[in-house]
Design an enzyme around this catalytic site. Structure first.
Site, PDB file in Angstrom:
ATOM      1  N   CYS A 175      -2.667  -3.405  -1.152  1.00 44.39           N
ATOM      2  CA  CYS A 175      -3.097  -2.004  -1.249  1.00 44.39           C
ATOM      3  C   CYS A 175      -4.578  -1.822  -0.962  1.00 44.39           C
ATOM      4  O   CYS A 175      -4.965  -0.954  -0.177  1.00 44.39           O
ATOM      5  CB  CYS A 175      -2.731  -1.419  -2.611  1.00 44.39           C
ATOM      6  SG  CYS A 175      -3.601  -2.150  -4.017  1.00 44.39           S
ATOM      7  N   HIS A 219      -4.386  -0.490  -8.467  1.00 43.58           N
ATOM      8  CA  HIS A 219      -3.674  -0.033  -7.278  1.00 43.58           C
ATOM      9  C   HIS A 219      -4.400   1.172  -6.697  1.00 43.58           C
ATOM     10  O   HIS A 219      -4.938   1.999  -7.433  1.00 43.58           O
ATOM     11  CB  HIS A 219      -2.226   0.338  -7.637  1.00 43.58           C
ATOM     12  CG  HIS A 219      -1.360   0.559  -6.441  1.00 43.58           C
ATOM     13  ND1 HIS A 219      -0.915  -0.476  -5.649  1.00 43.58           N
ATOM     14  CD2 HIS A 219      -0.880   1.697  -5.887  1.00 43.58           C
ATOM     15  CE1 HIS A 219      -0.172   0.022  -4.664  1.00 43.58           C
ATOM     16  NE2 HIS A 219      -0.143   1.342  -4.790  1.00 43.58           N
ATOM     17  N   HIS A 279       0.182   3.403   0.968  1.00 44.00           N
ATOM     18  CA  HIS A 279      -0.262   2.282   0.144  1.00 44.00           C
ATOM     19  C   HIS A 279       0.658   1.101   0.369  1.00 44.00           C
ATOM     20  O   HIS A 279       1.682   1.220   1.040  1.00 44.00           O
ATOM     21  CB  HIS A 279      -0.292   2.687  -1.341  1.00 44.00           C
ATOM     22  CG  HIS A 279       1.036   3.129  -1.866  1.00 44.00           C
ATOM     23  ND1 HIS A 279       1.625   2.567  -2.968  1.00 44.00           N
ATOM     24  CD2 HIS A 279       1.911   4.088  -1.446  1.00 44.00           C
ATOM     25  CE1 HIS A 279       2.783   3.162  -3.209  1.00 44.00           C
ATOM     26  NE2 HIS A 279       2.978   4.087  -2.296  1.00 44.00           N
TER      27      HIS A 279
END
Length: 186
Positions: A89, A142, A158
């Protein structure tokens, strides 16, 4: 001979003290929330805009970043990856900005310290979304890049460990519950 030995020892100690002080200065400078851009003619602070609306130039930069990121859709997940052979990510976001001469930290938790925090109502294409997924440290782990923002939909690209590089909606239960903050670095 003793005076020479004493002089060498003093010079050695002074050199150690000087190294330590310069190291502190570097660390202090690196802790700012400014985003580094490659253009040498910019004034300090350029690259971060403290308004909720973007200029035409910022929109075109955001479009280029999003366009680059979309090339990786479907690429498998690879921890630490930054290529079509595998991507994580933060690697996806890092590379998408880097190609456009905007240098972010490589780790999502560090990226979350850059730019300006914004509300979801102000989120636009090119902004970053940060998440705390189920992890032991309860820290941001993330990041996603906003590719579409309208009154009803907020989509981001992502990389997930299970599906690779995908496009998701913030309205999905998992992502909505894991969401922490949005930030603007353009």
């Amino acid at each position: 001979m003793n005076k020479l030995h004493l002089l060498i020892s003093i010079l050695f100690l002074l050199s150690l003290v000087n190294c330590k002080s310069s190291k502190r200065a570097k660390n202090k400078k690196a802790s700012t929330n400014k985003v580094i851009t490659k253009t040498s003619t910019e004034k300090e602070g350029d690259g971060i805009y403290n308004s909720s609306s973007k200029s035409e130039n910022e929109f075109s930069k955001a479009n280029e970043i999003v366009k680059f990121a979309k090339q990786f859709k479907g690429v498998r997940y690879k921890w630490g990856g930054t290529t079509k052979a595998g991507m994580d990510c933060s690697g996806l976001v890092y590379e998408s900005f880097r190609v456009n001469n905007i240098y972010l930290p490589r780790i999502s938790g560090d990226m979350a310290k850059k730019g300006q925090k914004i509300t979801l109502k102000k989120v636009q294409e090119g902004d970053l979304l940060f998440f705390k997924t189920k992890n032991r440290r309860n820290a941001i782990n993330h990041v996603g890049l906003v590719i579409k923002s309208s009154n009803k939909t907020l989509e981001f690209i992502h990389a997930t460990s299970s599906k690779g590089v995908i496009i998701s909606k913030l309205s999905e239960v998992y992502w909505h519950k894991s969401f922490v903050e949005a930030r603007r670095v353009l």
